[in-house]
Each structure stands twice: as structure tokens, then as C-alpha cells.
Motif scaffolding. Structure first.
Motif, PDB file in Angstrom:
ATOM      1  N   GLN A   1      58.702  89.451  58.792  1.00 47.32           N
ATOM      2  CA  GLN A   1      57.864  90.615  58.475  1.00 47.32           C
ATOM      3  C   GLN A   1      57.136  91.029  59.750  1.00 47.32           C
ATOM      4  N   PRO A   2      56.680  92.301  59.789  1.00 47.25           N
ATOM      5  CA  PRO A   2      56.031  92.741  61.034  1.00 47.25           C
ATOM      6  C   PRO A   2      54.743  91.959  61.319  1.00 47.25           C
ATOM      7  N   ILE A   3      54.480  91.755  62.599  1.00 46.73           N
ATOM      8  CA  ILE A   3      53.211  91.186  63.057  1.00 46.73           C
ATOM      9  C   ILE A   3      52.226  92.345  63.167  1.00 46.73           C
ATOM     10  N   ARG A   4      50.996  92.128  62.746  1.00 46.11           N
ATOM     11  CA  ARG A   4      50.043  93.220  62.869  1.00 46.11           C
ATOM     12  C   ARG A   4      49.504  93.321  64.295  1.00 46.11           C
ATOM     13  N   CYS A   5      49.106  92.210  64.854  1.00 48.63           N
ATOM     14  CA  CYS A   5      48.414  92.309  66.145  1.00 48.63           C
ATOM     15  C   CYS A   5      48.566  91.029  66.965  1.00 48.63           C
ATOM     16  N   ILE A   6      48.749  91.188  68.264  1.00 47.36           N
ATOM     17  CA  ILE A   6      48.619  90.058  69.180  1.00 47.36           C
ATOM     18  C   ILE A   6      47.323  90.276  69.950  1.00 47.36           C
ATOM     19  N   VAL A   7      46.471  89.265  69.967  1.00 48.81           N
ATOM     20  CA  VAL A   7      45.179  89.376  70.647  1.00 48.81           C
ATOM     21  C   VAL A   7      45.143  88.428  71.815  1.00 48.81           C
ATOM     22  N   LYS A   8      44.727  88.936  72.970  1.00 49.69           N
ATOM     23  CA  LYS A   8      44.470  88.067  74.105  1.00 49.69           C
ATOM     24  C   LYS A   8      42.971  87.837  74.210  1.00 49.69           C
TER      25      LYS A   8
ATOM     26  N   VAL B   1      45.635  81.343  48.173  1.00 47.75           N
ATOM     27  CA  VAL B   1      44.977  81.454  49.474  1.00 47.75           C
ATOM     28  C   VAL B   1      44.605  82.891  49.827  1.00 47.75           C
ATOM     29  N   VAL B   2      43.543  83.023  50.605  1.00 47.19           N
ATOM     30  CA  VAL B   2      43.127  84.324  51.121  1.00 47.19           C
ATOM     31  C   VAL B   2      44.263  84.843  52.013  1.00 47.19           C
ATOM     32  N   ASP B   3      44.550  86.129  51.871  1.00 48.92           N
ATOM     33  CA  ASP B   3      45.656  86.697  52.621  1.00 48.92           C
ATOM     34  C   ASP B   3      45.171  87.220  53.978  1.00 48.92           C
ATOM     35  N   PHE B   4      45.451  86.452  55.010  1.00 42.75           N
ATOM     36  CA  PHE B   4      45.095  86.870  56.359  1.00 42.75           C
ATOM     37  C   PHE B   4      46.224  87.714  56.931  1.00 42.75           C
ATOM     38  N   SER B   5      45.889  88.815  57.644  1.00 47.11           N
ATOM     39  CA  SER B   5      47.005  89.547  58.239  1.00 47.11           C
ATOM     40  C   SER B   5      47.581  88.775  59.403  1.00 47.11           C
ATOM     41  N   ARG B   6      48.805  89.140  59.713  1.00 45.41           N
ATOM     42  CA  ARG B   6      49.621  88.375  60.648  1.00 45.41           C
ATOM     43  C   ARG B   6      49.201  88.669  62.088  1.00 45.41           C
ATOM     44  N   PHE B   7      48.381  87.802  62.632  1.00 42.61           N
ATOM     45  CA  PHE B   7      47.900  87.904  64.011  1.00 42.61           C
ATOM     46  C   PHE B   7      48.458  86.729  64.823  1.00 42.61           C
ATOM     47  N   ILE B   8      48.644  86.943  66.098  1.00 43.28           N
ATOM     48  CA  ILE B   8      48.904  85.839  67.030  1.00 43.28           C
ATOM     49  C   ILE B   8      47.782  85.885  68.065  1.00 43.28           C
ATOM     50  N   VAL B   9      47.201  84.730  68.357  1.00 45.44           N
ATOM     51  CA  VAL B   9      46.138  84.661  69.355  1.00 45.44           C
ATOM     52  C   VAL B   9      46.675  83.965  70.608  1.00 45.44           C
TER      53      VAL B   9
END
Lengths: 332, 332
Positions: free
Chosen positions: B18-25, B89-97
């Protein structure tokens, strides 16, 4: 035992270009304070690290330390580049270190039943995260202790290194990264960890299962389990008449029997009730699986003269009478 | 730029279901105290973690914490299983840190020139071990800070997760483990790391290069770089006349130009001399590479109202005039 099937189907293809000398398990009970949450047994860990260094290099001189972190209360980092000189690197023999969790991780894992799976439950998911935080805190301290002895230790946490299970059996593992780290002269450090399971969602992968799997691929010369007792006993070692089993022979079908000392009665085994990843019974089963591959396994008390003898490999072939510990080996 | 070739040959096959919402640096300069060795900027890290949680879940209520480690000075572990209830579980959007190293790792890496390779030198090998100890100390603290906010963060250290380079370009990476962690509802945390290089022996893989690589595979909706300044300036932001570049357009050939504000003079870019993995020039180049894929990149000051707006994704399409930061986007 379930695990047999999986080990029997392991391919003999190995990514290891040269033989591994030894896989060492640092038992959780030996390197942490069992009865105090998240407390390292610093004295034992330091001694274990020193013995590992002695076993891994022939030079009696301690190489310069590799933990250049800031020490508590200091604003400086301890590192003197001149100590390293320009000669080529000290040749460490090819060891893999795997450690248990002891008083790290077990609390978090058992409180949330991570080993049973069901990641869709909020408590399990939180327990998974909490368990990983706790065991990676421990692994970092172990890596630092080894690095302070000059051992080029690098962490390879199973969850992040491609270890996955299927109904608690290892279904995949990135062994080639471990092999590449060793080929580059490093000492990989792995540990019991919370991992994703293809059927259950998640589970706990124990250090002992990791060792079985690594041993099957890397075929080390020998395997050492460092524990908090002298070896395997015929009954709980706290009981006054407990007898240390000095040699266990494993037959081709995986069954095992005590060769030394000669015993009259049947064996009652120590199973520590608090150990979510299995106690001595699991340890013997895993050791027997390794021994079946033709690899000697030494179960010995950490930080003693006996553990040093096991680590250096001097026990191969002949076990001296004054050595205290348990050797598990193939009856062939 | 060298990196172009590698990115252009990346296959479009993605392990992400599924799509990733955000990559955060999380920029090293923002979350650590730049001028003090191995010191975390606790206040910023806590605020960044809180904003991430706000961006990842719609509920205004903070979920229970997932760091059940023992606090300093306490013998108890903070965990109340009843807080978690039995709901799903709480649904967290798909982020990568992904985070940088800041005052962790840089000292060790530059003292030993790990980025130049030559693992056969004792100093480089030691520096590799020391760098990894330092950056994994930082990553553990970041994972804990995120977990305290209820974010199901799991560490995936590049060295141990199959990231290898070939002359400093990513040659392989176990992206599928990252995808599996996300599919299981976790938030992977990666970081700039010392890694093995097929030609050089070893090098430093920067967080920015990791983000480019992950973005190419996971095609996130947007990417956010959290830094210690308001964005990209036309000259060092400490200079009195420095102008914040609000919008940079990237053309198909990867070249970029400032769209907003309209500038008269040519651009002199901020390059922080101490940054071994490259300063603002690298950041813009990496951001341009991501923007070329059609993904908006926001470079913004961490822990401000502007970073929260970037993280929640409200800037997509229209950038409000009162938003302070730099958007880098495709000119198409």
C-alpha cells in the motif's frame, strides 16, 4: 520435536567463505541480574568480554578499545588515534556472539504475550515495541563491553536483519549479511528478539534457536553456551545432591543420553519457570541439534577458568577431568 | 552528480503493498546539540515526536506509551496493561522515519575517516565500530521518544538490515523487511550509518541517501526534512540578509531553480563545513532527486507550527503565504 523438520531441510549451501571458529551464547542469566529488572551483571560481562578477547587473538596484549562513546559525567570522548598505529589490523578469529535477554525484554514480552502473536491487539503491539527497546538496550551495552576489549563487535538485531518465523520456526534469515560482516573482520552480535511471524503475526525468537540456525549454515568448529551454573545437572542445581552431567551423547535420531558420569536413576531436568523462551530442556534440545551436525557444544559457567578453556577450543578431542561443564557431542 | 545514474536504474518493482504516506528525516542538527558531543536536544526530540504522533493519527487523544523501560532511579517498569483495552489497534498512517547523526557518530567517523574506506587499517576498523555504537545509541533514544508518544517505532539499522554500497552508492538494501514492518503496523526508524562498501571496504551512508533510495521504492505522498533552520536560504542563514527560498522547481533533467521568491542574484548555498555527509548542497540535490519522482519535499524547521503543517500533509497542492519553509517540487 517440531524443530527437527526445519533443521533437516536446511540446505547445505553456505554464504560463509571460510570456516567459523566458534558461536558463543552469552546466557541472559549470566550477564544480567536475574532478579533485578533491566540490570546488567557488569562484573560478569566484563570478564566474559575479556575471555572472549583472549580466545579470539593470540597476542597477550590488549588491543586499543573501540568504544569511543562519551563516558557519563565527561564531555570528552576517549579515543587516541595514535594508539592504532599504521600496521594492519589484529587478526581476530571468526566468532559469532549471540546473547539472551535475562532481565531485559522478558518482563515486557511476558506482560504482553508477544510470543503468542496477535499483533492486532494493542497490548501485543505495544509489548513488541517495548520488548525490542529493552533487548536492544542490552545488546548495545554488550557490544560496548566487547568493543572496550578491542573486539570489533557489530550489532545485527534479528528483527532488522531479515529474521522471520512461521509458527515460531525460522522461515528466513539474512545469513549472508552475517557472513559479509565476518568476512570484513567484524564479530557479529545477535540476540533473542521479537520478530514478525508469517502465521501468528509476531513471536519471540530465542537466542538458542538463532544459534541452531546459524550453526547449521556456518558449521562452526565448536559452540559454547555460557550460563550462570556449571553446566547441565540431573536435577535443579540448587538441590544438594544435584549431579553435574559432564558428557551427553547425541545419536543420529537426535535422542541423547548421559555418558559421564554413569548414572543409576533417570534424569530430572532443570526448567526455570520464568524463562519464556524455554529453560534447560530447550537448551539441551538445541544443543543436541547442533551436536547432531558433528559440532561439539560446551555448556559452562561464564567468567570462570572453565569457560576460558571452552572458549579457546582446548577441549576439542579430550575433556580434562578437572574441567567443570557439560559437553554435548555426537555419539558417532 | 554521481548519484543520478544509480537512481535512474532503480526498478519500479516495489515490495510495498500500500502507498506510504510520508518519509520524515529528523535532521541530526535539529535533534542533537550540535556543539556538545553525544547530547540529544531532548526538548526538540519530544516536540518532534509529539508532532509526528499528531500527524499520524486522527484521534486527538494520546495513545498509551510503548517504552516500558526502567526509568533512571526507579526499580519499576512503567506499564499498565489495562490502559490498552481490548479494542483493535490505533491506526497509524504509514510513515518511515530516518534520522541523521548530529553530534553522535560524526566525531568517531571523521576521526577515523570511515567514509574513505580501508578497513584493513586498525584505526578505520575501530572507527567503524565506534561510529556504529554512537549512532545506535542515538537511534535507541529516538525510538524510545517515539514509543513514549505511542508511535509503534522499530529500529532497522542500515548496516544490519542489508544495506551495502558500491563506491558510496547504494548497491543493495533489504527494502522488503521495511515493507513488512510497515504492513504489520510498525513505523520503521532508519539512520545514517557506517556500512560495508564492495569496493572501498566501508563508508558512511547518509540519512539523505537512504531517503532517496526509500522514496524511489516506496513512492511516498510527500517527504519532510526537519532541520534546525527555517529551510534553504540563498546564503548562510546566520548572515543578516539571508533570504529563505520558499519554492524550488526541479526540471526533468534534475536541474533546479528558485521559483519563489524572485531573486536577482545567483545563489550561494549554505554548506556546513563539519558535516561529513554533506551539507545543504547535498540536501538540495537529494531533495531534487525525490522531487523528480513527482514527490513534494518540504524542508522546514523542526518543532515549529510550520513543521506540523508539513507533517500533516496540508501543504500538498497549495502552500499558504504564512508558511515558513522550502518546498522542492517537480516543475511538471
Amino acid at each position: 520435536m517440531e524443530h527437527n523438520n526445519q533443521t533437516q531441510t536446511i540446505s547445505t549451501h553456505s554464504p560463509f567463505t571460510q570456516p567459523i571458529r566458534c558461536i558463543v551464547k552469552l546466557g541472559g542469566a549470566a550477564i544480567t541480574c536475574k532478579n533485578e529488572l533491566e540490570m546488567i551483571n557488569e562484573e560478569t560481562l566484563q570478564k566474559v568480554s575479556e575471555q572472549l578477547r583472549q580466545a579470539m587473538i593470540t597476542s597477550s596484549e590488549k588491543p586499543p578499545g573501540m568504544d569511543w562513546s562519551k563516558r557519563p559525567g565527561s564531555s570528552e570522548i576517549c579515543c587516541n588515534p595514535e594508539e592504532f598505529g599504521d600496521q594492519s589490523v589484529v587478526d581476530f578469529s571468526r566468532f559469532i556472539v549471540v546473547h539472551g535477554a535475562g532481565s531485559f525484554g522478558h518482563f515486557q514480552a511476558s506482560k504482553s504475550s508477544v510470543h503468542k502473536g496477535q499483533l492486532n491487539k494493542p497490548l501485543v503491539k505495544a509489548g513488541f515495541v517495548a520488548t525490542r527497546i529493552s533487548v536492544t538496550t542490552l545488546t548495545l551495552e554488550i557490544i560496548r563491553a566487547l568493543a572496550r576489549e578491542g573486539i570489533p563487535s557489530v550489532g545485527m538485531s534479528p528483527f532488522s536483519s531479515g529474521w522471520f518465523t512461521r509458527e515460531r520456526q525460522v522461515s528466513s534469515a539474512d545469513i549472508s549479511s552475517v557472513a559479509k560482516a565476518i568476512d570484513s573482520g567484524f564479530t557479529p552480535v545477535l540476540h533473542g528478539d521479537a520478530v514478525l511471524d508469517e502465521i501468528l503475526g509476531c513471536t519471540i525468537l530465542s537466542g538458542d534457536v538463532i544459534i541452531s540456525h546459524l550453526a547449521a549454515y556456518s558449521k562452526p568448529e565448536y559452540v559454547v553456551f555460557l550460563t550462570d551454573v556449571y553446566g547441565v545437572y540431573d536435577r535443579p542445581p540448587t538441590e544438594p545432591d544435584a549431579i553435574l552431567l559432564k558428557e551427553i551423547a547425541v545419536s543420529e535420531d537426535g535422542s541423547w543420553s548421559v555418558v559421564k558420569p554413569k548414572l543409576q536413576n533417570s534424569i530430572e531436568l532443570t526448567v526455570a519457570a520464568h524463562d519464556t523462551t524455554g529453560g534447560m530442556q530447550t537448551k539441551i534440545s538445541e544443543a543436541a541439534m547442533i551436536a547432531k551436525l558433528g559440532i561439539d557444544v560446551y555448556i559452562v559457567k561464564a567468567a570462570t577458568s572453565h569457560s576460558l578453556r571452552a572458549l579457546t577450543g582446548e577441549l576439542r578431542g579430550n575433556i580434562p577431568d578437572d574441567w567443570l561443564g557439560t559437553v554435548v557431542r555426537s555419539s558417532r
